[in-house]
Motif scaffolding. Structure first.
Motif, PDB file in Angstrom:
ATOM      1  N   CYS A   1      13.411  15.195   9.712  1.00  0.00           N
ATOM      2  CA  CYS A   1      13.394  16.308   8.756  1.00  0.00           C
ATOM      3  C   CYS A   1      12.013  16.945   8.602  1.00  0.00           C
ATOM      4  N   ARG A   2      10.972  16.333   9.177  1.00  0.00           N
ATOM      5  CA  ARG A   2       9.600  16.845   9.139  1.00  0.00           C
ATOM      6  C   ARG A   2       9.021  16.892   7.723  1.00  0.00           C
ATOM      7  N   ARG A   3       9.673  16.220   6.767  1.00  0.00           N
ATOM      8  CA  ARG A   3       9.135  16.164   5.408  1.00  0.00           C
ATOM      9  C   ARG A   3       7.949  15.202   5.377  1.00  0.00           C
ATOM     10  N   PHE A   4       6.994  15.465   4.474  1.00  0.00           N
ATOM     11  CA  PHE A   4       5.956  14.488   4.192  1.00  0.00           C
ATOM     12  C   PHE A   4       6.496  13.491   3.181  1.00  0.00           C
ATOM     13  N   LEU A   5       6.247  12.226   3.436  1.00  0.00           N
ATOM     14  CA  LEU A   5       6.820  11.159   2.618  1.00  0.00           C
ATOM     15  C   LEU A   5       5.715  10.275   2.061  1.00  0.00           C
ATOM     16  N   VAL A   6       5.991   9.675   0.930  1.00  0.00           N
ATOM     17  CA  VAL A   6       5.118   8.611   0.430  1.00  0.00           C
ATOM     18  C   VAL A   6       5.841   7.291   0.684  1.00  0.00           C
ATOM     19  N   VAL A   7       5.262   6.482   1.534  1.00  0.00           N
ATOM     20  CA  VAL A   7       5.904   5.236   1.949  1.00  0.00           C
ATOM     21  C   VAL A   7       5.148   4.054   1.343  1.00  0.00           C
ATOM     22  N   GLU A   8       5.900   3.176   0.701  1.00  0.00           N
ATOM     23  CA  GLU A   8       5.325   1.946   0.169  1.00  0.00           C
ATOM     24  C   GLU A   8       5.534   0.868   1.225  1.00  0.00           C
ATOM     25  N   ARG A   9       4.429   0.313   1.723  1.00  0.00           N
ATOM     26  CA  ARG A   9       4.519  -0.531   2.911  1.00  0.00           C
ATOM     27  C   ARG A   9       3.559  -1.698   2.787  1.00  0.00           C
ATOM     28  N   ASN A  10       3.932  -2.821   3.373  1.00  0.00           N
ATOM     29  CA  ASN A  10       3.060  -3.993   3.366  1.00  0.00           C
ATOM     30  C   ASN A  10       2.242  -4.007   4.654  1.00  0.00           C
ATOM     31  N   THR A  11       0.912  -3.887   4.527  1.00  0.00           N
ATOM     32  CA  THR A  11       0.075  -3.786   5.731  1.00  0.00           C
ATOM     33  C   THR A  11      -0.096  -5.125   6.438  1.00  0.00           C
ATOM     34  N   ALA A  12       0.275  -6.214   5.770  1.00  0.00           N
ATOM     35  CA  ALA A  12       0.136  -7.522   6.414  1.00  0.00           C
ATOM     36  C   ALA A  12       1.398  -7.894   7.199  1.00  0.00           C
TER      37      ALA A  12
ATOM     38  N   LEU B   1       8.902  -0.918   1.901  1.00  0.00           N
ATOM     39  CA  LEU B   1       9.527  -1.306   0.643  1.00  0.00           C
ATOM     40  C   LEU B   1      10.242  -0.136  -0.035  1.00  0.00           C
ATOM     41  N   SER B   2       9.650   1.057   0.034  1.00  0.00           N
ATOM     42  CA  SER B   2      10.335   2.211  -0.539  1.00  0.00           C
ATOM     43  C   SER B   2       9.784   3.474   0.091  1.00  0.00           C
ATOM     44  N   VAL B   3      10.574   4.552   0.026  1.00  0.00           N
ATOM     45  CA  VAL B   3      10.173   5.834   0.588  1.00  0.00           C
ATOM     46  C   VAL B   3      10.526   6.917  -0.423  1.00  0.00           C
ATOM     47  N   ALA B   4       9.595   7.862  -0.664  1.00  0.00           N
ATOM     48  CA  ALA B   4       9.866   8.965  -1.573  1.00  0.00           C
ATOM     49  C   ALA B   4       9.396  10.253  -0.928  1.00  0.00           C
ATOM     50  N   ASP B   5      10.028  11.373  -1.297  1.00  0.00           N
ATOM     51  CA  ASP B   5       9.602  12.664  -0.780  1.00  0.00           C
ATOM     52  C   ASP B   5       8.291  13.055  -1.462  1.00  0.00           C
ATOM     53  N   ALA B   6       7.272  13.365  -0.670  1.00  0.00           N
ATOM     54  CA  ALA B   6       5.937  13.591  -1.236  1.00  0.00           C
ATOM     55  C   ALA B   6       5.908  14.827  -2.128  1.00  0.00           C
ATOM     56  N   ALA B   7       6.591  15.882  -1.716  1.00  0.00           N
ATOM     57  CA  ALA B   7       6.559  17.120  -2.500  1.00  0.00           C
ATOM     58  C   ALA B   7       7.207  16.907  -3.866  1.00  0.00           C
TER      59      ALA B   7
ATOM     60  N   HIS C   1       0.846  -1.184   0.000  1.00  0.00           N
ATOM     61  CA  HIS C   1       0.000   0.000   0.000  1.00  0.00           C
ATOM     62  C   HIS C   1       0.892   1.248   0.000  1.00  0.00           C
ATOM     63  N   LEU C   2       0.382   2.353  -0.571  1.00  0.00           N
ATOM     64  CA  LEU C   2       1.094   3.639  -0.521  1.00  0.00           C
ATOM     65  C   LEU C   2       0.426   4.531   0.517  1.00  0.00           C
ATOM     66  N   GLU C   3       1.230   5.098   1.416  1.00  0.00           N
ATOM     67  CA  GLU C   3       0.670   5.939   2.482  1.00  0.00           C
ATOM     68  C   GLU C   3       1.485   7.214   2.623  1.00  0.00           C
ATOM     69  N   HIS C   4       0.835   8.270   3.098  1.00  0.00           N
ATOM     70  CA  HIS C   4       1.549   9.485   3.487  1.00  0.00           C
ATOM     71  C   HIS C   4       2.004   9.356   4.937  1.00  0.00           C
ATOM     72  N   TRP C   5       3.256   9.568   5.185  1.00  0.00           N
ATOM     73  CA  TRP C   5       3.785   9.633   6.553  1.00  0.00           C
ATOM     74  C   TRP C   5       4.529  10.963   6.685  1.00  0.00           C
ATOM     75  N   GLN C   6       4.620  11.458   7.929  1.00  0.00           N
ATOM     76  CA  GLN C   6       5.465  12.620   8.158  1.00  0.00           C
ATOM     77  C   GLN C   6       6.626  12.216   9.059  1.00  0.00           C
ATOM     78  N   HIS C   7       7.836  12.632   8.683  1.00  0.00           N
ATOM     79  CA  HIS C   7       9.035  12.258   9.435  1.00  0.00           C
ATOM     80  C   HIS C   7       9.193  13.215  10.618  1.00  0.00           C
ATOM     81  N   VAL C   8       8.308  13.051  11.635  1.00  0.00           N
ATOM     82  CA  VAL C   8       8.279  14.023  12.733  1.00  0.00           C
ATOM     83  C   VAL C   8       9.526  13.952  13.602  1.00  0.00           C
ATOM     84  N   GLY C   9      10.193  12.809  13.627  1.00  0.00           N
ATOM     85  CA  GLY C   9      11.375  12.672  14.469  1.00  0.00           C
ATOM     86  C   GLY C   9      12.637  13.206  13.804  1.00  0.00           C
TER      87      GLY C   9
END
Lengths: 73, 416
Positions: free
Chosen positions: A43-54, A59-65, A33-41
């Motif tokens: 750089c505080r950037r919003f990220l798009v994280v590819e993650r397995n919910t099971a 799996l991968s992380v990209a800068d959302a902006a 699944h692709l989700e928005h996460w914020q790296h609060v601990g």
């Protein structure tokens, strides 16, 4: 975690159905699944994280902006 | 066999060799009037009330694991009806009344203990919010009591009343709330449904929903095709997963909620206590363990396990509320997969597909709702119309703008 990153905001004059789907409906997959996460601990950037919910595997992380601007982050 | 004092004595004298299995393990028949997907609390209760109240006995419950292997056995067993909104409170009070008669109804000891549920407040603002909630309860005829600081101290002297940041100023008490033995609820409904002729089919996972001309004709399962006149989905945690088989997209995200239990202690916590400064709730089981939990982890998950950051946060809240907890050892922790709906309230509803009905979106409040959820879902399936107390729980409330947002958090499932 701020939510599902696969939803794209419809045009402001889009139909009620399109807005209902955007605001409320979720694919909620069991698996990758692709989700928005914020790296609060850090750089505080919003990220798009590819993650397995099971399995919780990331799996991968990209800068959302940069992704939104069309760049390969 | 009907359980009674006499049956206990008889079997004790017979060295307990006379007990029969509590339910059958039938092979699935090719067709049922109603098939329920999900053999948890809600699915079993639905089957029971279909047979008992609505006279539909040609029913099967399909469960992918064993009966009660999901959230009905993974919760913190709290039973209460202290909701605020008019869309919620009558439903949960209906559930509370069913709980109060459940043991007699099922001839099964679900160990309902109405020990009282106390929500603490730590500021004037929180007190006002709880008064508002209590008034919401009274308006639906449910007793709520505002207890002051000294009153709380008499009931729960071990609390941290003088915490520097979150002093305990009082609480809202529902005396009829309490706990029930969660597994026994599943077993009691399973036994009751089986005795009325319902087929409980375990280790049978639904893999597809077959449709013809816009109607459901049956389900593909790991035990083959099973036809049905009506299909009810009661697979909370995995509702999206199952609904997808009928091309339905739901206003739900699946999240993980953790729970914890400590070593057994002598009786020390007499009530269910809910900390208002965060989200933490604790009670003591009859075995002596302290059972507690907090918020969901906050990210989508189907994994039935959470992460340590949330576990640490829950422990911190517990020790902030009861400093003595720091000396207690935690025995186990586990996670359950929650259907987090977009307004924090459940769905008991018809769907765009004529003979497909949905019971979903229980967030982390499904256990207390088990009896009423089963009753109202059975009512909907049998009569095709919603039960009056569940009439607000419709799937289409999101597009119509009639959300039931108890927390006022908006369409953010991880904030409810």
């Amino acid at each position: 975690m701020t939510g599902d990153a696969t939803r794209l905001r419809p045009a402001s004059d889009a139909s009620d159905e399109a807005w209902h789907a955007y605001v409320y409906l979720r694919a909620n997959p069991k698996g990758v699944h692709l989700e928005h996460w914020q790296h609060v601990g850090g750089c505080r950037r919003f990220l798009v994280v590819e993650r397995n919910t099971a399995t919780h595997d990331v799996l991968s992380v990209a800068d959302a902006a940069e992704l939104a601007r069309g760049g390969a982050a | 066999m009907r359980y009674s004092a006499l049956s206990l004595v008889k079997n004790a004298l017979g060295r307990n060799l006379g007990w029969a299995p509590v339910w059958r393990e039938p092979e699935p028949r090719p067709h049922y009037d109603v098939v329920i997907v999900g053999g948890g609390g809600h699915g079993l209760a639905t089957a029971y009330y279909l047979a008992r109240e609505f006279g539909i006995r040609n029913v099967a419950v399909l469960e992918k694991g064993y009966l009660g292997s999901g959230n009905v056995g993974r919760n913190t067993t709290i039973v209460r009806s202290n909701y605020m909104l008019p869309g919620n409170e009558p439903f949960y009070e209906f559930s509370m009344k069913l709980w109060e008669g459940l043991e007699r109804e099922l001839n099964y000891n679900v160990m309902l203990s109405q020990r009282g549920v106390m929500i603490l407040y730590h500021s004037d603002g929180e007190r006002d919010a709880l008064i508002r909630r209590g008034n919401g309860m009274w308006m639906e005829g449910v007793a709520a009591e505002l207890i002051d600081r000294e009153g709380v101290r008499r009931m729960m002297p071990f609390l941290n009343f003088d915490h520097a940041r979150f002093p305990i100023l009082g609480g809202l008490l529902q005396r009829r709330g309490g706990t029930a033995r969660h597994d026994a609820v599943a077993w009691g409904y399973a036994r009751g449904a089986d005795r009325l002729g319902v087929d409980l089919i375990q280790n049978c996972e639904v893999t597809g929903i077959r449709r013809e001309a816009g109607r459901v004709t049956g389900v593909e399962t790991t035990c083959g095709f099973i036809g049905c006149g009506k299909l009810g989905l009661a697979a909370a945690g995995h509702s999206s997963h199952v609904a997808q088989m009928a091309d339905l997209s739901l206003p739900i995200e699946s999240h993980v909620l953790q729970a914890f239990v400590t070593e057994g202690l002598k009786p020390c916590i007499d009530h269910v206590i809910i900390y208002g400064a965060g989200h933490f709730y604790i009670s003591q089981s009859d075995k002596g363990g302290l059972v507690f939990g907090g918020e969901i982890d906050g990210f989508g998950s189907y994994a039935q396990r959470g992460n340590l950051a949330t576990a640490e946060h829950v422990m911190e809240e517990g020790v902030a509320m009861i400093p003595g907890l720091s000396r207690v050892r935690v025995l186990r922790s586990w996670g359950g997969v929650m259907d987090m709906s977009m307004d924090g309230s459940p769905i008991i509803s018809p769907t765009p597909i004529d003979n497909l009905y949905l019971n979903a979106g229980w967030c982390y409040g499904g256990f207390k709702a088990t009896p009423a959820s089963g009753f109202c879902f059975a009512h909907l399936i049998a009569k095709g119309e919603t039960h009056p107390v569940a009439r607000f729980f419709r799937l289409d409330r999101f597009e119509r703008g009639h959300m039931i947002d108890e927390a006022g958090a908006g369409p953010q499932p991880n904030l409810h």
